[in-house]
Design a protein around this motif. Structure first.
Motif, PDB file in Angstrom:
ATOM      1  N   ARG A 165       0.953  -1.074   0.047  1.00  0.00           N
ATOM      2  CA  ARG A 165       0.170   0.071   0.106  1.00  0.00           C
ATOM      3  C   ARG A 165       0.822   1.453   0.007  1.00  0.00           C
ATOM      4  N   GLY A 194       2.199  -3.836  -4.956  1.00  0.00           N
ATOM      5  CA  GLY A 194       1.369  -2.843  -4.217  1.00  0.00           C
ATOM      6  C   GLY A 194       1.159  -1.607  -5.122  1.00  0.00           C
ATOM      7  N   THR A 198      -3.015  -1.027  -5.575  1.00  0.00           N
ATOM      8  CA  THR A 198      -3.548  -0.391  -4.077  1.00  0.00           C
ATOM      9  C   THR A 198      -3.195   0.961  -3.989  1.00  0.00           C
ATOM     10  N   THR A 199      -1.937   1.214  -4.296  1.00  0.00           N
ATOM     11  CA  THR A 199      -1.304   2.585  -4.036  1.00  0.00           C
ATOM     12  C   THR A 199      -2.074   3.697  -4.824  1.00  0.00           C
ATOM     13  N   SER A 223      -5.590   4.109  -3.350  1.00  0.00           N
ATOM     14  CA  SER A 223      -5.798   4.933  -2.288  1.00  0.00           C
ATOM     15  C   SER A 223      -5.673   6.510  -2.744  1.00  0.00           C
TER      16      SER A 223
END
Length: 268
Positions: free
Chosen positions: A200, A242, A245-246, A249
């Motif tokens: 993340r 990740g 997902t990064t 976000s």
């Protein structure tokens, strides 16, 4: 839309009153041709070369609406660049100056945040390259803000900003975020670049995002980043580390602020 003569399709310079009237008339014609009305507008964003002309502009602007818009109370939200004027909140950001090019034209300001704690690392290099591409345009000014070395604490969720903000103080915590809030307000475009840590975004990036809560729920600065353009960047140590997902976000951050999310040419 601007002060363009619809008959010649040429910009028609004049006084602020004449240019405002011509611009608003063009907007009225476009809306009515589409079966709508200027009174259905929810928000108007205005770019003034000289904020001192705001009063003269507003005198002409309010004539185009059925309701009384004196001092921009009621009706569609009005946002003036350089000094942000909100019809809903009735406040004025008076601490920011116009960004001008050598010839005095309005410059587009893009800031980029590198969420890596590594100074001069890969994340900063990637972000610097992206900003340099934008900076090739004569009307664009860019600035990179590395979070490495900066002291930005997490949001305490104390809710101070919900009821106690003042025009010159949108936040309560005293750290390096105090220098970043004005840059966010003054920017037209915001890039957030983060390395992927444990699948993340980085902790530094998360703290930066969390501290903008003052611009989501604040009693004076509510949604003050709305309609700015946001761009997300991410990198990981290995494939599948990740990045997705990064990016998700960061894009959620833009969504919460009701920003306009830039996206690529992939038709997914």
């Amino acid at each position: 839309q601007g002060a363009v003569n619809p008959k010649t399709n040429q910009v028609t310079p004049g006084t602020i009153e004449k240019e405002t009237a011509l611009t608003m008339e063009n907007i009225r014609i476009i809306l009515e041709d589409a079966g709508s009305s200027i009174n259905n507008l929810l928000q108007v964003r205005v770019y003034l070369a000289d904020i001192r002309e705001y009063g003269r502009f507003n005198e002409v602007y309010k004539r185009f609406f059925q309701k009384d818009h004196s001092e921009i109370t009621g009706g569609p939200d009005l946002f003036c660049s350089f000094h942000s004027c909100s019809a809903g909140g009735g406040f004025l950001f008076s601490s920011f100056s116009p960004i001008r090019g050598e010839k005095g034209e309005k410059m587009i300001k893009i800031i980029g945040f590198s969420g890596s704690r590594v100074k001069d690392g890969n994340m900063e290099a990637l972000l610097a390259d992206a900003l340099s591409q934008a900076g090739n345009h004569s009307d664009v000014e860019t600035e990179m803000i590395p979070l490495s070395g900066k002291k930005i604490g997490p949001c305490n969720h104390c809710n101070w900003c919900i009821g106690k903000q003042t025009e010159d103080r949108p936040y309560i915590q005293q750290d390096d975020m105090g220098h970043i809030y004005p840059k966010l307000l003054a920017a037209d475009g915001i890039i957030v670049a983060s390395p992927a840590h444990f699948g993340r975004l980085s902790g530094a990036t998360a703290d930066l995002i969390d501290r903008t809560r003052a611009f989501v729920h604040g009693n004076l600065y509510h949604l003050s980043l709305k309609n700015k353009v946001g761009g997300a960047m991410a990198m990981a140590f290995f494939r599948g580390g990740g990045v997705e997902t990064t990016l998700s976000s960061i894009n959620l951050f833009f969504h919460c602020h009701r920003m306009i999310m830039a996206n690529g040419n992939y038709q997914l």
